[in-house]
Design a protein around this motif. Structure first.
Motif, mmCIF file in Angstrom:
data_model
loop_
_atom_site.group_PDB
_atom_site.id
_atom_site.type_symbol
_atom_site.label_atom_id
_atom_site.label_comp_id
_atom_site.label_asym_id
_atom_site.label_seq_id
_atom_site.Cartn_x
_atom_site.Cartn_y
_atom_site.Cartn_z
ATOM 1 N N ASP A 47 0.830 -1.205 0.000
ATOM 2 C CA ASP A 47 0.000 0.000 0.000
ATOM 3 C C ASP A 47 0.864 1.254 0.000
ATOM 4 O O ASP A 47 0.529 2.260 -0.646
ATOM 5 C CB ASP A 47 -0.940 -0.002 1.207
ATOM 6 N N ASP A 48 1.992 1.205 0.708
ATOM 7 C CA ASP A 48 2.913 2.335 0.701
ATOM 8 C C ASP A 48 3.528 2.522 -0.686
ATOM 9 O O ASP A 48 3.618 3.648 -1.191
ATOM 10 C CB ASP A 48 4.016 2.130 1.736
ATOM 11 N N THR A 49 3.927 1.411 -1.326
ATOM 12 C CA THR A 49 4.446 1.500 -2.690
ATOM 13 C C THR A 49 3.384 2.048 -3.628
ATOM 14 O O THR A 49 3.669 2.885 -4.499
ATOM 15 C CB THR A 49 4.902 0.117 -3.186
ATOM 16 N N ALA A 50 2.153 1.600 -3.465
ATOM 17 C CA ALA A 50 1.059 2.055 -4.321
ATOM 18 C C ALA A 50 0.879 3.567 -4.229
ATOM 19 O O ALA A 50 0.640 4.249 -5.236
ATOM 20 C CB ALA A 50 -0.233 1.346 -3.948
ATOM 21 N N ALA A 51 0.990 4.113 -3.018
ATOM 22 C CA ALA A 51 0.863 5.564 -2.851
ATOM 23 C C ALA A 51 1.957 6.297 -3.614
ATOM 24 O O ALA A 51 1.702 7.350 -4.234
ATOM 25 C CB ALA A 51 0.913 5.915 -1.368
ATOM 26 N N GLN A 52 3.167 5.739 -3.602
ATOM 27 C CA GLN A 52 4.270 6.380 -4.313
ATOM 28 C C GLN A 52 4.131 6.219 -5.835
ATOM 29 O O GLN A 52 4.501 7.113 -6.591
ATOM 30 C CB GLN A 52 5.601 5.802 -3.830
ATOM 31 N N VAL A 53 3.613 5.088 -6.263
ATOM 32 C CA VAL A 53 3.344 4.896 -7.700
ATOM 33 C C VAL A 53 2.282 5.889 -8.171
ATOM 34 O O VAL A 53 2.413 6.510 -9.236
ATOM 35 C CB VAL A 53 2.895 3.437 -7.962
ATOM 36 N N ARG A 54 1.254 6.066 -7.372
ATOM 37 C CA ARG A 54 0.185 7.011 -7.716
ATOM 38 C C ARG A 54 0.741 8.439 -7.772
ATOM 39 O O ARG A 54 0.412 9.211 -8.683
ATOM 40 C CB ARG A 54 -0.941 6.907 -6.697
ATOM 41 N N ALA A 55 1.602 8.772 -6.830
ATOM 42 C CA ALA A 55 2.204 10.105 -6.813
ATOM 43 C C ALA A 55 3.094 10.335 -8.035
ATOM 44 O O ALA A 55 3.255 11.477 -8.491
ATOM 45 C CB ALA A 55 3.014 10.296 -5.531
ATOM 46 N N ALA A 56 3.653 9.254 -8.569
ATOM 47 C CA ALA A 56 4.507 9.358 -9.756
ATOM 48 C C ALA A 56 3.700 9.434 -11.043
ATOM 49 O O ALA A 56 4.270 9.612 -12.124
ATOM 50 C CB ALA A 56 5.474 8.181 -9.815
ATOM 51 N N GLY A 57 2.373 9.250 -10.946
ATOM 52 C CA GLY A 57 1.516 9.467 -12.103
ATOM 53 C C GLY A 57 0.876 8.251 -12.705
ATOM 54 O O GLY A 57 0.191 8.361 -13.726
ATOM 55 N N ALA A 58 1.061 7.069 -12.098
ATOM 56 C CA ALA A 58 0.487 5.848 -12.653
ATOM 57 C C ALA A 58 -0.621 5.322 -11.746
ATOM 58 O O ALA A 58 -0.694 5.653 -10.563
ATOM 59 C CB ALA A 58 1.557 4.778 -12.826
ATOM 60 N N GLU A 59 -1.479 4.482 -12.320
ATOM 61 C CA GLU A 59 -2.528 3.830 -11.539
ATOM 62 C C GLU A 59 -2.003 2.506 -11.008
ATOM 63 O O GLU A 59 -1.644 1.615 -11.793
ATOM 64 C CB GLU A 59 -3.764 3.576 -12.402
ATOM 65 N N PRO A 60 -1.955 2.350 -9.680
ATOM 66 C CA PRO A 60 -1.461 1.084 -9.129
ATOM 67 C C PRO A 60 -2.578 0.072 -8.931
ATOM 68 O O PRO A 60 -3.738 0.431 -8.737
ATOM 69 C CB PRO A 60 -0.887 1.507 -7.783
ATOM 70 N N LEU A 61 -2.200 -1.199 -9.006
ATOM 71 C CA LEU A 61 -3.087 -2.298 -8.627
ATOM 72 C C LEU A 61 -2.304 -3.197 -7.692
ATOM 73 O O LEU A 61 -1.249 -3.725 -8.067
ATOM 74 C CB LEU A 61 -3.545 -3.080 -9.854
ATOM 75 N N VAL A 62 -2.781 -3.353 -6.471
ATOM 76 C CA VAL A 62 -2.096 -4.157 -5.467
ATOM 77 C C VAL A 62 -2.636 -5.584 -5.502
ATOM 78 O O VAL A 62 -3.848 -5.801 -5.426
ATOM 79 C CB VAL A 62 -2.280 -3.549 -4.065
ATOM 80 N N VAL A 63 -1.720 -6.547 -5.614
ATOM 81 C CA VAL A 63 -2.079 -7.966 -5.550
ATOM 82 C C VAL A 63 -1.190 -8.599 -4.483
ATOM 83 O O VAL A 63 -0.022 -8.896 -4.720
ATOM 84 C CB VAL A 63 -1.887 -8.674 -6.902
ATOM 85 N N ASP A 64 -1.742 -8.770 -3.291
ATOM 86 C CA ASP A 64 -0.941 -9.295 -2.186
ATOM 87 C C ASP A 64 -1.153 -10.807 -2.070
ATOM 88 O O ASP A 64 -2.215 -11.268 -1.673
ATOM 89 C CB ASP A 64 -1.277 -8.588 -0.873
ATOM 90 N N LEU A 65 -0.144 -11.544 -2.453
ATOM 91 C CA LEU A 65 -0.183 -13.003 -2.357
ATOM 92 C C LEU A 65 1.234 -13.539 -2.378
ATOM 93 O O LEU A 65 2.198 -12.812 -2.611
ATOM 94 C CB LEU A 65 -1.029 -13.612 -3.481
ATOM 95 N N ASP A 66 1.347 -14.834 -2.149
ATOM 96 C CA ASP A 66 2.632 -15.518 -2.100
ATOM 97 C C ASP A 66 2.865 -16.245 -3.416
ATOM 98 O O ASP A 66 2.184 -17.231 -3.730
ATOM 99 C CB ASP A 66 2.636 -16.512 -0.932
ATOM 100 N N LEU A 67 3.827 -15.773 -4.193
ATOM 101 C CA LEU A 67 4.097 -16.375 -5.502
ATOM 102 C C LEU A 67 4.689 -17.781 -5.402
ATOM 103 O O LEU A 67 4.819 -18.455 -6.422
ATOM 104 C CB LEU A 67 5.029 -15.479 -6.310
ATOM 105 N N ALA A 68 5.026 -18.203 -4.207
ATOM 106 C CA ALA A 68 5.478 -19.588 -4.046
ATOM 107 C C ALA A 68 4.326 -20.579 -4.213
ATOM 108 O O ALA A 68 4.547 -21.759 -4.490
ATOM 109 C CB ALA A 68 6.124 -19.776 -2.667
ATOM 110 N N ARG A 69 3.092 -20.110 -4.054
ATOM 111 C CA ARG A 69 1.935 -20.992 -4.244
ATOM 112 C C ARG A 69 1.698 -21.215 -5.740
ATOM 113 O O ARG A 69 1.664 -20.259 -6.520
ATOM 114 C CB ARG A 69 0.687 -20.376 -3.614
ATOM 115 N N PRO A 70 1.507 -22.446 -6.182
ATOM 116 C CA PRO A 70 1.341 -22.719 -7.607
ATOM 117 C C PRO A 70 0.197 -21.955 -8.261
ATOM 118 O O PRO A 70 0.272 -21.618 -9.447
ATOM 119 C CB PRO A 70 1.101 -24.229 -7.653
ATOM 120 N N SER A 71 -0.875 -21.655 -7.521
ATOM 121 C CA SER A 71 -2.023 -20.974 -8.107
ATOM 122 C C SER A 71 -1.847 -19.462 -8.211
ATOM 123 O O SER A 71 -2.651 -18.779 -8.856
ATOM 124 C CB SER A 71 -3.278 -21.265 -7.281
ATOM 125 N N ALA A 72 -0.803 -18.924 -7.567
ATOM 126 C CA ALA A 72 -0.667 -17.472 -7.455
ATOM 127 C C ALA A 72 -0.449 -16.799 -8.805
ATOM 128 O O ALA A 72 -0.998 -15.720 -9.069
ATOM 129 C CB ALA A 72 0.466 -17.125 -6.501
#
Length: 256
Positions: free
Chosen positions: A41-66
């Protein structure tokens, strides 16, 4: 690149966070993937401030379905994928004789298989956009030591995987490269020095000041410097570059 979309994994901290913020200057939409929601969420705020639309996807990429979840969520929101920057994954620096099976499996599951699955899942969308993929390896792949045996093995596998993907990408119109940073001053690097310093009768500040000379490098790198390299690699200016391994390491690797 109007309407273009970049996915950055490991975006909650370090090089991943800096890369996501830097890409916000070039991509109107940036998808942020990691496990730590608060940091994302903190990164998203900085991405938004830089002019882009952020989309946060919080998950563990170690899971095969991620991987499938990341791609489906991205396509549902933005309808395309133009760049995929695989940064997620940290492997502990433990002597190669002391690494347990569980530690090996954890490192492979996130850093190697997480990047592999996500690249495969995103591939059809990247073919459609003629997009770009980066996989982050590391200098230990070239110069393994006892204390970095697991890191070196996994980084070498990632570099080889990037080469294999790039060969397929020539047929499919997808650009693939790998980046090998050297000693970058991230939170993880500082934690390592906090353990390294007492063993060498130094304070942490002394270790930060003295480690570059001991490692025969110009200085520690900064996450923002690697982010600039990532931004160049996925930019139109670098389009002819594919299958390349790019090092930014302050002179650490001495071989040609």
């Amino acid at each position: 690149m109007p309407d273009s979309v970049a996915i950055v994994t490991g975006a909650s901290q370090g090089i991943g966070r800096s890369t996501a913020i830097r890409l916000a200057r070039d991509f109107p939409s940036v998808v942020l993937v990691a496990r730590n929601r608060a940091n994302l969420d903190d990164t998203a705020a900085q991405v938004r401030a830089a002019g882009a639309e952020p989309l946060v996807v919080d998950l563990d990429l170690a899971r095969p379905s991620a991987a499938r979840t990341v791609v489906d969520t991205t396509l549902e929101r933005f309808g395309r994928i133009d760049a995929l920057v695989n940064i997620a994954g940290a492997v502990p620096q433990i002597d190669v004789l002391d690494m347990t099976d569980e530690q090996w499996d954890a490192g492979l599951a996130l850093k190697l298989h997480g990047a592999r699955r996500l690249t495969v899942a995103a591939w059809p969308a990247l073919m459609e956009s003629k997009g770009s993929v980066v996989l982050m390896s590391g200098n230990s792949a070239i110069s393994p030591r006892a204390a970095t045996g697991a890191v070196a093995t996994i980084n070498a596998a990632i570099a080889a995987l990037a080469k294999a993907f790039s060969d397929r990408g020539i047929m499919d119109g997808v650009q693939v490269n790998s980046v090998m940073p050297g000693a970058v001053m991230t939170g993880r690097r500082r934690s390592y020095l906090e353990h390294w310093a007492p063993a060498h009768d130094m304070t942490v500040d002394e270790a930060i000041a003295n480690f570059p000379a001991k490692a025969e490098i110009t200085r520690f790198g900064q996450p923002e410097e690697i982010a600039e390299l990532m931004a160049f690699v996925v930019s139109p200016a670098a389009r002819w570059m594919t299958g390349s391994v790019l090092r930014m390491d302050g002179g650490e690797i001495k071989s040609v």
